[in-house]
Structure formats: C-alpha cells, structure tokens
Design a protein around this motif. Structure first.
Motif, PDB file in Angstrom:
ATOM      1  N   GLY A  42       0.750  12.800  -7.243  1.00 23.09           N
ATOM      2  CA  GLY A  42       0.008  12.401  -6.102  1.00 23.09           C
ATOM      3  C   GLY A  42      -1.182  13.409  -5.773  1.00 23.09           C
ATOM      4  N   LEU A  90     -10.987  14.519  -4.807  1.00 22.77           N
ATOM      5  CA  LEU A  90     -11.464  13.192  -4.711  1.00 22.77           C
ATOM      6  C   LEU A  90     -12.096  13.927  -3.255  1.00 22.77           C
ATOM      7  CD1 LEU A  90      -8.609  11.226  -4.794  1.00 22.77           C
ATOM      8  CD2 LEU A  90     -10.593  10.421  -5.784  1.00 22.77           C
ATOM      9  N   GLY A 105     -14.365   9.311  -1.597  1.00 21.65           N
ATOM     10  CA  GLY A 105     -15.092   9.357  -2.958  1.00 21.65           C
ATOM     11  C   GLY A 105     -15.104   8.431  -3.639  1.00 21.65           C
ATOM     12  N   PRO A 106     -15.447   8.051  -4.284  1.00 25.13           N
ATOM     13  CA  PRO A 106     -14.962   7.498  -6.122  1.00 25.13           C
ATOM     14  C   PRO A 106     -14.406   8.342  -7.043  1.00 25.13           C
ATOM     15  CG  PRO A 106     -16.974   7.814  -6.534  1.00 25.13           C
ATOM     16  CD  PRO A 106     -17.657   8.083  -4.681  1.00 25.13           C
TER      17      PRO A 106
ATOM     18  N   GLN B  33      -0.426   5.226   7.061  1.00 16.41           N
ATOM     19  CA  GLN B  33      -0.947   4.863   7.209  1.00 16.41           C
ATOM     20  C   GLN B  33      -0.593   3.449   5.152  1.00 16.41           C
ATOM     21  OE1 GLN B  33      -4.847   6.005   7.682  1.00 16.41           O
ATOM     22  NE2 GLN B  33      -3.513   7.512   8.124  1.00 16.41           N
ATOM     23  N   TYR B  35      -3.075   2.696   2.057  1.00 13.22           N
ATOM     24  CA  TYR B  35      -4.040   2.999   0.958  1.00 13.22           C
ATOM     25  C   TYR B  35      -4.134   2.592  -0.139  1.00 13.22           C
ATOM     26  CZ  TYR B  35      -6.170   6.671   3.660  1.00 13.22           C
ATOM     27  OH  TYR B  35      -6.746   7.546   5.086  1.00 13.22           O
ATOM     28  N   GLN B  37      -5.890   1.943  -4.779  1.00  9.14           N
ATOM     29  CA  GLN B  37      -6.031   2.756  -4.760  1.00  9.14           C
ATOM     30  C   GLN B  37      -7.037   2.821  -6.330  1.00  9.14           C
ATOM     31  OE1 GLN B  37      -5.496   6.710  -7.051  1.00  9.14           O
ATOM     32  NE2 GLN B  37      -6.886   7.320  -7.388  1.00  9.14           N
ATOM     33  N   ARG B  41     -10.771   5.393  -9.586  1.00  6.89           N
ATOM     34  CA  ARG B  41     -11.283   4.770  -8.026  1.00  6.89           C
ATOM     35  C   ARG B  41     -11.095   5.648  -7.171  1.00  6.89           C
ATOM     36  NH1 ARG B  41     -15.676   3.638 -10.091  1.00  6.89           N
ATOM     37  NH2 ARG B  41     -16.623   3.393  -7.761  1.00  6.89           N
ATOM     38  N   GLY B  42     -11.321   6.444  -6.216  1.00  5.80           N
ATOM     39  CA  GLY B  42     -11.285   6.701  -5.121  1.00  5.80           C
ATOM     40  C   GLY B  42      -9.876   6.032  -3.636  1.00  5.80           C
ATOM     41  N   LEU B  43      -9.135   6.266  -3.563  1.00  5.92           N
ATOM     42  CA  LEU B  43      -8.217   5.486  -2.193  1.00  5.92           C
ATOM     43  C   LEU B  43      -9.245   4.730  -1.202  1.00  5.92           C
ATOM     44  CD1 LEU B  43      -7.097   7.731  -3.217  1.00  5.92           C
ATOM     45  CD2 LEU B  43      -5.352   7.674  -1.798  1.00  5.92           C
ATOM     46  N   HIS B  45      -8.908   2.449   2.901  1.00  6.49           N
ATOM     47  CA  HIS B  45      -7.723   2.220   3.766  1.00  6.49           C
ATOM     48  C   HIS B  45      -7.370   0.922   3.687  1.00  6.49           C
ATOM     49  CE1 HIS B  45      -6.832   1.899   7.944  1.00  6.49           C
ATOM     50  NE2 HIS B  45      -5.854   3.445   7.926  1.00  6.49           N
ATOM     51  N   LEU B  48      -3.411   0.979   9.292  1.00  6.96           N
ATOM     52  CA  LEU B  48      -3.112   2.081  10.215  1.00  6.96           C
ATOM     53  C   LEU B  48      -1.426   1.192  11.685  1.00  6.96           C
ATOM     54  CD1 LEU B  48      -3.967   4.920  11.648  1.00  6.96           C
ATOM     55  CD2 LEU B  48      -3.106   4.118  13.216  1.00  6.96           C
ATOM     56  N   PHE B  88      -0.847   3.206  -1.776  1.00 11.92           N
ATOM     57  CA  PHE B  88      -0.389   4.491  -0.983  1.00 11.92           C
ATOM     58  C   PHE B  88      -0.182   5.275   0.138  1.00 11.92           C
ATOM     59  CE2 PHE B  88      -0.525   7.953  -5.214  1.00 11.92           C
ATOM     60  CZ  PHE B  88      -2.716   7.192  -5.707  1.00 11.92           C
ATOM     61  N   VAL B 100      -4.179  13.875   6.811  1.00  7.26           N
ATOM     62  CA  VAL B 100      -2.484  13.084   6.243  1.00  7.26           C
ATOM     63  C   VAL B 100      -1.685  13.553   5.026  1.00  7.26           C
ATOM     64  CG1 VAL B 100      -3.780  11.411   7.475  1.00  7.26           C
ATOM     65  CG2 VAL B 100      -3.763  11.342   5.151  1.00  7.26           C
ATOM     66  N   PHE B 102       0.237  12.511   1.941  1.00  9.73           N
ATOM     67  CA  PHE B 102      -0.240  11.430   0.998  1.00  9.73           C
ATOM     68  C   PHE B 102       1.506  11.498   0.042  1.00  9.73           C
ATOM     69  CE2 PHE B 102      -3.723   9.194   1.257  1.00  9.73           C
ATOM     70  CZ  PHE B 102      -4.635   9.503   1.456  1.00  9.73           C
ATOM     71  N   GLY B 103       1.766   9.788   0.079  1.00  3.10           N
ATOM     72  CA  GLY B 103       3.124   9.822  -0.910  1.00  3.10           C
ATOM     73  C   GLY B 103       2.619   9.574  -2.589  1.00  3.10           C
ATOM     74  N   PRO B 104       3.628   9.822  -3.728  1.00  6.31           N
ATOM     75  CA  PRO B 104       3.349  10.101  -5.036  1.00  6.31           C
ATOM     76  C   PRO B 104       2.070   8.233  -5.098  1.00  6.31           C
ATOM     77  CG  PRO B 104       5.335  10.109  -5.306  1.00  6.31           C
ATOM     78  CD  PRO B 104       5.134  10.089  -3.389  1.00  6.31           C
TER      79      PRO B 104
END
Lengths: 113, 112
Positions: A42, A90, A105-106, B33, B35, B37, B41-43, B45, B48, B88, B100, B102-104
């Motif tokens: 993760g 990230l 961000g990406p 929350q 998310y 992905q 790429r990025g996450l 949102h 919530l 996530f 925050v 995050f889980g896997p």
C-alpha cells in the motif's frame, strides 16, 4: 480544480546517486505529503509538512530527506539512492480547513539500478 | 502501522454487475475515506464518511460505516469497464488529524 504536479513520471538512477523529486501544488494548501507505494504494502508515508520550512517524519523516513522552501513546493531527496528505493513515489497535498481529503499527483516511478 | 485493511484483495466482475469492497480498521476514527487509483496514476478522492454517519451516496457509489464493527463497505452499482482500478480506504490517524493511513487496496477488474 486542485492540481498537483510531479517533476517526472519515470526516472532511472544509479546506486549512490542523489535524487531529487519535486512536487508542486497550485491550491495554496498548507499540508504536503510524500508517500511511496509498493505492491502488497500500500501507501507508506515518508515525510509530511504542515507549513513552509516545517517537516515531520512519517513511517519510513530512513534514507530520505525533504525540503519545503516555498508553500507550493515540496521536494523529496534521496541522499544516496539504493536499489530498495525503487518504487512509485506519490506526492499529495491538503488544506488545513479540510485536512482529511488529500489530492495526489500522478506519481513518479523511480528505478534505481 | 497499517490501520485499514481492504477485502477482497482482488475482484473481477462483469460489466453491469455491482462491486462490493470492504474495509476493516483497528482503532477509533474521526472519518474514513475511499480513493481510486487507475493503473500507474495517482489516487483520486471518491468519498468521505464521518464517524457519526452510517451511509453516504455519491452517484453510483454507496459507502457504509459501522463503527461498532470498525468496518466500512464501498458499493459500486452498475459497474463499467472504466471502473477498473484499485480502491483504497483511508482512515485518519486519531492522534494527528492531518494524516491519513491507507490500506493495501482492492484491485477491481470490470470485464466488458
């Protein structure tokens, strides 16, 4: 819309090199974060910052440092890159008025040879 | 330390079906929350939900929260191929509201 940009999408470096990853956000957010993401693990927090020139260690700060000279920019530095730092990096930001919601961000995929 | 844990790790469904992902966490939270992905790429949102809320909707997304069981679920109705992504859950670190955890993640594949 919030925009978080990272300086590179892909980066290849050699062991021992000093590596700079740059992150810029355009929403005047106070909080900025650096994570690394690895399969099965993760997202893990490396460093974060609440304000200019302030930094806090996350869960895995070893081998990394950060710099926040301006509010919009948060840099991650690998002082001497090692192969176990090959990962996806990230960057994220959030405002102090709604700190729970982070904007990402990406990502930068870093390969250390 | 990992706070949230998604289940299942991977899910494959046909387009049009509903997808349900679960998240369990360990300690008290202020909010949770979800998310998304997309690959490489990025996450992004999604939604919530606060600890005093039990259910929340956003378009085709429905999130529930059961604080007594320390669990949450994300339901995506009428899934589309474009929903293929990793999802996530993220919980606030109770001692530090600006962070925050995050889980896997759950990897969702929606087959056209």
């Amino acid at each position: 819309d919030v925009k978080v940009t990272q300086s590179s999408r892909y980066l290849v470096k050699r062991t021992g090199e000093k590596v700079f990853l740059e992150c810029v956000q355009d929403m005047d957010h106070e909080n900025m974060f650096w994570y690394r993401q690895d399969p099965g693990l993760g997202l893990r927090l490396i460093y974060f910052s609440y304000d200019v020139k302030m930094k806090e260690k996350g869960d895995i700060p070893e081998g990394y440092s950060v710099s926040r000279e301006k509010k919009e920019r948060f840099s991650l530095i690998l002082e001497s890159a090692s192969t176990n730092q090959t990962s996806m990096y990230l960057c994220a930001s959030s405002s102090s008025s709604l700190p729970e919601t982070q904007y990402f961000g990406p990502g930068t995929r870093l390969l250390v040879l | 330390s990992q706070q949230g844990e998604e289940d299942p790790q991977a899910l494959s469904i046909q387009e049009g079906e509903n997808a349900t992902m679960n998240c369990s966490y360990k300690t008290s939270i202020n909010n949770l929350q979800w998310y998304r992905q997309n690959s490489g790429r990025g996450l992004v949102h999604l939604i919530l939900i606060r600890s005093n809320e039990r259910e929340k909707h956003s378009g085709r997304l429905r999130v529930t929260l059961d604080t007594s069981k320390k669990s949450s679920s994300l339901l995506i109705t009428a899934s589309r191929a474009a929903d293929t992504a990793s999802y996530f859950c993220a919980t606030d670190a109770f001692t530090s509201y600006d962070k925050v955890i995050f889980g896997p993640g759950t990897s969702l594949s929606v087959i056209p």
